[in-house]
Write an enzyme that holds these catalytic residues in place. Structure first.
Site, PDB file in Angstrom:
ATOM      1  CB  SER A 210       5.356 -43.141 -15.101  1.00  0.00           C
ATOM      2  OG  SER A 210       4.318 -42.343 -14.599  1.00  0.00           O
TER       3      SER A 210
ATOM      4  N   GLY B  86       5.099 -42.534  -9.658  1.00  0.00           N
ATOM      5  CA  GLY B  86       3.792 -42.533  -9.004  1.00  0.00           C
ATOM      6  C   GLY B  86       3.994 -41.863  -7.657  1.00  0.00           C
ATOM      7  CB  THR B  87       4.314 -38.295  -6.732  1.00  0.00           C
ATOM      8  OG1 THR B  87       3.099 -37.892  -7.353  1.00  0.00           O
ATOM      9  CG2 THR B  87       5.481 -37.969  -7.640  1.00  0.00           C
ATOM     10  CG  ASN B  88      -0.823 -40.035  -5.402  1.00  0.00           C
ATOM     11  OD1 ASN B  88      -0.406 -38.884  -5.272  1.00  0.00           O
ATOM     12  ND2 ASN B  88      -1.844 -40.350  -6.170  1.00  0.00           N
ATOM     13  CG  ASP B  89       1.462 -46.367  -4.194  1.00  0.00           C
ATOM     14  OD1 ASP B  89       1.179 -46.574  -3.002  1.00  0.00           O
ATOM     15  OD2 ASP B  89       0.804 -46.819  -5.148  1.00  0.00           O
TER      16      ASP B  89
ATOM     17  NE  ARG C 207      -1.735 -48.168 -12.508  1.00  0.00           N
ATOM     18  CZ  ARG C 207      -2.038 -47.368 -11.485  1.00  0.00           C
ATOM     19  NH1 ARG C 207      -1.098 -46.624 -10.920  1.00  0.00           N
ATOM     20  NH2 ARG C 207      -3.267 -47.301 -11.027  1.00  0.00           N
TER      21      ARG C 207
ATOM     22  CD  GLU D  11       3.715 -47.466  -8.237  1.00  0.00           C
ATOM     23  OE1 GLU D  11       2.823 -46.706  -7.839  1.00  0.00           O
ATOM     24  OE2 GLU D  11       3.529 -48.334  -9.093  1.00  0.00           O
TER      25      GLU D  11
ATOM     26  CG  MET E  32      -2.721  -6.574   9.433  1.00  0.00           C
ATOM     27  SD  MET E  32      -1.032  -6.130   9.054  1.00  0.00           S
ATOM     28  CE  MET E  32      -1.129  -5.837   7.329  1.00  0.00           C
TER      29      MET E  32
ATOM     30  NE  ARG F 245      -6.849  -3.749  -2.309  1.00  0.00           N
ATOM     31  CZ  ARG F 245      -7.294  -3.735  -1.074  1.00  0.00           C
ATOM     32  NH1 ARG F 245      -6.459  -3.839  -0.067  1.00  0.00           N
ATOM     33  NH2 ARG F 245      -8.576  -3.644  -0.820  1.00  0.00           N
TER      34      ARG F 245
ATOM     35  CE1 TYR G 288       4.147 -38.882 -17.937  1.00  0.00           C
ATOM     36  CE2 TYR G 288       6.166 -39.382 -19.134  1.00  0.00           C
ATOM     37  CZ  TYR G 288       5.119 -39.785 -18.312  1.00  0.00           C
ATOM     38  OH  TYR G 288       5.052 -41.078 -17.883  1.00  0.00           O
TER      39      TYR G 288
ATOM     40  N   GLY H  10      -8.413  -5.959   4.774  1.00  0.00           N
ATOM     41  CA  GLY H  10      -9.233  -5.992   5.992  1.00  0.00           C
ATOM     42  C   GLY H  10      -8.681  -6.844   7.120  1.00  0.00           C
TER      43      GLY H  10
ATOM     44  NE  ARG I 249      -4.685   3.872   4.585  1.00  0.00           N
ATOM     45  CZ  ARG I 249      -4.874   4.107   3.302  1.00  0.00           C
ATOM     46  NH1 ARG I 249      -4.289   5.156   2.711  1.00  0.00           N
ATOM     47  NH2 ARG I 249      -5.605   3.296   2.586  1.00  0.00           N
TER      48      ARG I 249
ATOM     49  CB  CYS J 140       1.153 -40.268 -13.184  1.00  0.00           C
ATOM     50  SG  CYS J 140       1.751 -41.825 -12.550  1.00  0.00           S
TER      51      CYS J 140
ATOM     52  CE  LYS K 189      -3.469  -0.260   2.900  1.00  0.00           C
ATOM     53  NZ  LYS K 189      -3.946  -0.357   4.306  1.00  0.00           N
TER      54      LYS K 189
ATOM     55  NE  ARG L 269      -6.184 -43.593 -12.259  1.00  0.00           N
ATOM     56  CZ  ARG L 269      -6.322 -42.355 -11.776  1.00  0.00           C
ATOM     57  NH1 ARG L 269      -5.709 -42.023 -10.666  1.00  0.00           N
ATOM     58  NH2 ARG L 269      -7.078 -41.477 -12.387  1.00  0.00           N
TER      59      ARG L 269
ATOM     60  CG  HIS M  20     -14.668  -9.355   5.178  1.00  0.00           C
ATOM     61  ND1 HIS M  20     -15.152 -10.569   5.614  1.00  0.00           N
ATOM     62  CD2 HIS M  20     -13.330  -9.415   5.305  1.00  0.00           C
ATOM     63  CE1 HIS M  20     -14.144 -11.316   6.004  1.00  0.00           C
ATOM     64  NE2 HIS M  20     -13.026 -10.651   5.832  1.00  0.00           N
TER      65      HIS M  20
HETATM   66  P1  ADP Z   1      -7.326  -1.822   4.581  1.00  0.00           P
HETATM   67  O1  ADP Z   1      -5.973  -2.344   4.347  1.00  0.00           O
HETATM   68  O2  ADP Z   1      -8.107  -2.636   5.549  1.00  0.00           O
HETATM   69  O3  ADP Z   1      -8.052  -1.504   3.323  1.00  0.00           O
HETATM   70  P2  ADP Z   1      -6.824   0.984   4.850  1.00  0.00           P
HETATM   71  O4  ADP Z   1      -5.557   1.416   5.442  1.00  0.00           O
HETATM   72  O5  ADP Z   1      -6.917   1.047   3.380  1.00  0.00           O
HETATM   73  O6  ADP Z   1      -7.149  -0.465   5.374  1.00  0.00           O
HETATM   74  O7  ADP Z   1      -7.976   1.839   5.487  1.00  0.00           O
HETATM   75  C1  ADP Z   1      -9.332   1.510   5.444  1.00  0.00           C
HETATM   76  C2  ADP Z   1     -10.170   2.676   5.010  1.00  0.00           C
HETATM   77  O8  ADP Z   1      -9.949   3.828   5.809  1.00  0.00           O
HETATM   78  C3  ADP Z   1      -9.849   3.123   3.616  1.00  0.00           C
HETATM   79  O9  ADP Z   1     -10.653   2.464   2.690  1.00  0.00           O
HETATM   80  C4  ADP Z   1     -10.186   4.599   3.615  1.00  0.00           C
HETATM   81  O10 ADP Z   1     -11.492   4.805   3.164  1.00  0.00           O
HETATM   82  C5  ADP Z   1     -10.063   4.984   5.042  1.00  0.00           C
HETATM   83  N1  ADP Z   1      -8.853   5.802   5.133  1.00  0.00           N
HETATM   84  C6  ADP Z   1      -7.589   5.389   5.242  1.00  0.00           C
HETATM   85  N2  ADP Z   1      -6.731   6.431   5.223  1.00  0.00           N
HETATM   86  C7  ADP Z   1      -7.482   7.535   5.111  1.00  0.00           C
HETATM   87  C8  ADP Z   1      -7.209   8.930   4.995  1.00  0.00           C
HETATM   88  N3  ADP Z   1      -5.966   9.395   5.003  1.00  0.00           N
HETATM   89  N4  ADP Z   1      -8.243   9.762   4.866  1.00  0.00           N
HETATM   90  C9  ADP Z   1      -9.507   9.312   4.829  1.00  0.00           C
HETATM   91  N5  ADP Z   1      -9.845   8.027   4.909  1.00  0.00           N
HETATM   92  C10 ADP Z   1      -8.850   7.135   5.055  1.00  0.00           C
HETATM   93 MG    MG Z   2      -7.643  -0.285   1.999  1.00  0.00          MG
HETATM   94 MG    MG Z   3      -7.657  -1.879   7.720  1.00  0.00          MG
END
Ligand code: ADP
Ligand code: MG
Ligand code: MG
Length: 891
Positions: free
Chosen positions: A767, A769-772, A623, A748, A117, A345, A854, A115, A106, A834, A42, A567, A461
């Site tokens: 060939s 036979g990686t399971n056996d 086989r 095998e 962390m 991203r 192969y 989501g 962040r 295989c 990020k 087989r 999510h």
């Molecule tokens: P995640 O990795 O969970 O997406 P982010 O760090 O992107 O977490 O933050 C989650 C949300 O918080 C973002 O989608 C954004 O809308 C809001 N946010 C993060 N930084 C800012 C900022 N500088 N100003 C306004 N909103 C923010």
């Molecule tokens: Mg984000």
């Molecule tokens: Mg977050």
């Protein structure tokens, strides 16, 4: 230690939308100069695009592993300095109510973990500042909103209060300022009671505590689970980004949202996204508020409400896509009519979209074929062959939600992740039904067949995670009600208890109150294009394990170059043949055996003929019979009685015969070529059937005959003798000079691998036979150890299940040894794999590195094998792909 990196532009310095677009096109192909392994994905992206002139609020990144992330006190001066510099850039002052600088803190690791962390917004406001801000600014609602959000996030994430205690802070729909004042007071008191007066930290103290808390969220349970699921290194750690807030909650001219540069579900070129007016970002990703679509004819769309920002956004997103050469997932906020980019991203997408987008981008000249191949995770390509319902029944249709991830799923209603796991233990499939999923539900989502939520849109999510898992998912099913106390749901008023079946269709959003029957899926034309490209670049052959005509047809359809393993035992498993087989095995004298074998012979000829015709001029590797004869014996009373009648003998006598044939360790018993040596009539029947079918079908396929489970060259010599004799007999019958065929052996058992130099001169191919081979090398009985393997994996003794991914240090080394010794003893030896490992991308990498010719795997996993093989070939020539690969494979 890497030092802190500042980035971003203040309002006055930011370029106009047209300028960003132009600049991004100019610098097309430029390499991101910031390392995601230092600054996180990020952060590296934000710093990069900020420098190119995209409108990114200014901030700084504390790199991964920086001391500031662990100990707060000692390095405070560094933090002060960084905050000062940020203040100058943004013309704001921390702790100054008149020019208030609020910050977001962040997380950002090298691989995005959406989501998983934490994030804390609105840092820098406290009790006193809040009160004096109320005096300095006219927009009181905004100040209350920021403070409420701050109190909520800070008390949960820094003070560790349970979210339930303070959730009302953000959930409460206050109508008046008095309402808000009341809520704030109430919660200040609750927080004070729980943490004492220290709750009112000074802004800089808030910041340093928030930084520590966000850094520590790397180790929270859901993040750990996510990394395990996606094979992300647990030791990497996260960077922390401190950034000026921009405010989507400043009234009707402000908004926050998420946009994908292309549709992440079907992959069409139309950008897709959602937004909420007058809100902050977490409202959208958490799925707690249902957002509006960005581009629709509706009066609520961004296109309609803020047309100018909408156009800017589209230009910006197109430029970002071009820059990164991949579909982008962009978070944005509009503050008072001004657009800001908060994150970009590579967008998570369904397998379907990932294939379509890769092909479209090549056609549009954004990336080349090789980059397209590298952009697709091989583990998901088979998911494209999604399941659909065989037929639907309107009688059971109970309404629609928003379709969020492809495919149809059938399972019992599960209202919690725990219930999903309970059912999984009993082998029962489930549909996880929740109001909205939170990252805590991850494990349940992973184990469920499908996911159904009542709230949230297609960027919530649940939707994002389901798509990444390739799981059918429906979100925003507003007409479904959950009753946790009664443990049931109501589908348009129709009660369904937890544990009763429903069916969901992630393509249409339809929900059915019954278990519908599932069918195979339709093909996607773009998959064929990808497979053609993959075939062009790969350097090894890809064959299929196919035992019948239907498998063979699928194998060809998915791009296999032949059959690497047929087989023959699978040809004996239907009822009629099974009883002939049983009678043959149980008969004591050879003549009686032959009587039954003659009947089986006719059937085998027909089976082989059809395989040979379907496979035309391709390789067909057959086989000879392999499984322990023990496996064919009847077990229950009815079956035994039935067989006794068929054979015209007394049931008791039959029981005695059967028990004399039982083996206590059948997998190491009378099986493989041992059958051919002890009961030559069985192998003779099969060999004769192979050659006769070959001559009759007039097929031009390349015929390979394979001898299973050998441990010494003498075994090969005996079977080879049989094959040669029969071939010449058949030649005489059909008046041919010779029948072209090759003979190979399965490797095998460790002894065979160790003695490869002795076996190799006797055969044309090996060939593995990686399971056996895994079973016999590791001493793990595949049918008995699943619980033990799970325990080993959970406790870190194994990093993966050795039956799915090859154990490189042990089994892998044996294979490597056998290949190199085999090749030196027989220069024309061909080697192949295989077994399940033949379609595991990690294992394929290893196999290619040790020079196999192969791999062979089940037909519907051919796309995985082809793509992995192509990716290895492309990476091997080091073609320097930079951004496009979400799941890079390196050799
Ligand atoms: P995640 O990795 O969970 O997406 P982010 O760090 O992107 O977490 O933050 C989650 C949300 O918080 C973002 O989608 C954004 O809308 C809001 N946010 C993060 N930084 C800012 C900022 N500088 N100003 C306004 N909103 C923010
Ligand atoms: Mg984000
Ligand atoms: Mg977050």
């Amino acid at each position: 230690m890497n030092s802190i990196l500042h980035f971003g532009s203040s309002v006055s310095e930011a370029f106009s939308a047209q300028e960003w677009a132009n600049r991004a096109y100019d610098i097309d192909g430029i390499e991101n100069k910031y390392d995601k392994f230092i600054f996180g994905n990020k952060g590296a992206n934000l710093a990069f695009i900020a420098e190119l002139g995209f409108p990114v609020p200014p901030g700084f990144i504390i790199p991964i592993g920086h001391e500031l992330l662990n100990s707060q006190a000692k390095y405070e001066n560094i933090l002060y300095e960084a905050v000062d510099k940020l203040g100058q850039a943004s013309k704001k002052i921390i702790g100054d109510a008149k020019a208030i600088m609020l910050l977001s803190v962040r997380s950002g690791s090298p691989y995005s973990m959406p989501g998983m962390m934490d994030t804390i917004l609105n840092i820098g406001i406290n009790r006193d500042l809040f009160r004096s801000m109320l005096m300095h600014y006219t927009d009181k609602v905004w100040i209350y909103d920021c403070y409420q959000r701050f109190l909520y996030a800070y008390s949960v994430l820094v003070y560790g209060l349970s979210a339930d205690k303070v959730i009302g802070l953000v959930k409460h729909h206050a109508k008046t300022i008095e309402d808000r004042e009341h809520i704030v007071k109430k919660y200040e008191n609750i927080i004070m009671q729980n943490v004492g007066s220290i709750y009112d930290d000074a802004p800089i103290v808030q910041l340093s505590k928030a930084i520590a808390s966000i850094a520590a969220s790397w180790a929270n349970e859901r993040a750990v689970y996510y990394r395990k699921m996606h094979d992300i290194d647990d030791k990497m750690g996260t960077a922390v980004i401190v950034q000026n807030m921009v405010f989507g909650n400043k009234g009707s001219n402000s908004a926050t949202g998420v946009i994908f540069s292309r549709d992440p579900i079907y992959g069409s070129k139309k950008p897709m996204g959602e937004y909420i007016i007058n809100a902050q970002g977490e409202d959208i990703v958490s799925g707690t508020k249902t957002p509006y679509a960005i581009n629709s004819s509706s009066n609520y769309s961004l296109q309609h409400t803020m047309p100018q920002n909408y156009n800017e956004l589209l230009q910006c997103v197109a430029a970002l896509e071009k820059l990164y050469g991949d579909m982008q997932d962009v978070e944005f906020t509009i503050e008072d009519g001004r657009l800001w980019i908060l994150q970009t991203r590579a967008g998570k997408r369904t397998p379907h979209a990932s294939i379509k987008i890769a092909v479209d981008m090549v056609n549009d000249g954004i990336i080349n074929e090789k980059q397209a191949l590298l952009s697709i995770n091989p583990n998901i390509v088979d998911k494209i062959l999604y399941r659909q319902f065989k037929y639907t029944d309107e009688k059971y249709l109970r309404g629609h939600g928003l379709p969020a991830s492809h495919g149809a799923a059938v399972g019992v209603v599960a209202l919690s992740a725990e219930y999903v796991q309970e059912c999984a233990k009993q082998g029962k499939s489930t549909i996880l039904v929740r109001n909205n999923t939170s990252p805590e539900d991850l494990c349940g989502m992973h184990m469920a067949e499908g996911i159904l939520t009542m709230h949230g849109g297609s960027t919530s999510h649940a939707a994002v995670v389901a798509r990444a898992m390739g799981k059918p998912c429906i979100v925003g099913a507003k007409h479904v009600e959950i009753d946790l106390i009664q443990a049931c749901i109501y589908l348009n008023g129709d009660r369904i208890n937890q544990g009763e079946y429903i069916s969901i269709d992630g393509d249409s959003g339809a929900i059915y109150s019954t278990a519908l029957e599932l069918a195979q899926s339709k093909a996607l034309p773009e998959l064929d294009i990808i497979m053609n490209w993959a075939s062009k670049y790969k350097t090894i052959k890809v064959f299929a394990n196919a035992d019948c005509a239907e498998d063979a047809i699928n194998a060809i359809r998915y791009g296999a170059e032949g059959i690497g393993l047929c087989r023959t035992e699978h040809m004996f498993f239907n009822v009629e043949r099974l009883s002939l087989m049983r009678a043959m095995i149980i008969s004591k004298n050879v003549d009686a055996k032959k009587h039954y074998l003659e009947q089986l012979y006719v059937m085998q000829v027909a089976d082989f003929s059809s395989l040979f015709s379907i496979m035309h001029n391709k390789t067909v590797t057959i086989r000879l019979l392999d499984p322990p004869l023990h496996e064919f014996l009847p077990n229950d009373d009815i079956e035994i009685e039935h067989l006794a009648n068929n054979m015209g003998i007394a049931k008791d006598a039959l029981c005695i015969m059967i028990s004399s044939l039982r083996e206590s360790n059948a997998m190491l018993g009378k099986r493989g070529c041992r059958i051919g040596i002890l009961h030559p009539e069985i192998y003779e029947m099969q060999i004769r059937a192979i050659f006769q079918a070959f001559c009759e079908s007039k097929s031009e396929c390349k015929l390979d005959i394979m001898i299973p489970f050998t441990i010494m060259k003498h075994e090969i010599a005996i079977i080879k003798g049989m094959i040669k004799d029969i071939a010449s007999q058949i030649c005489t019958i059909y008046d041919k000079n010779e029948i072209p065929y090759k003979i190979g052996t399965m490797i095998e058992i460790p002894r065979a691998a160790l003695l490869a130099y002795e076996l190799a001169p006797e055969v044309d191919f090996f060939s593995f036979g990686t399971n056996d081979l895994t079973q016999t090398t590791m001493g793990l009985s595949r049918d008995d150890v699943s619980e033990m393997i799970r325990h080993y994996v959970d406790n870190g003794l194994f990093t993966f299940d050795p039956f799915s991914s090859i154990d490189v240090e042990g089994v892998g080394i044996l294979i490597k040894h056998a290949i190199s010794n085999g090749n030196s003893a027989n220069a024309s030896l061909t080697t192949g794999i295989c077994g399940e490992h033949g379609a595991d991308p990690e294992s394929i990498k290893f196999f290619i590195s040790i020079g196999v010719d192969y791999i062979s795997c089940s037909p519907n996993r051919i796309p995985i094998a082809l793509l992995s093989a192509a990716q290895c070939a492309i990476n091997r020539h080091n073609l320097g792909v930079k951004y496009h690969s979400q799941f890079p494979l390196e050799l």
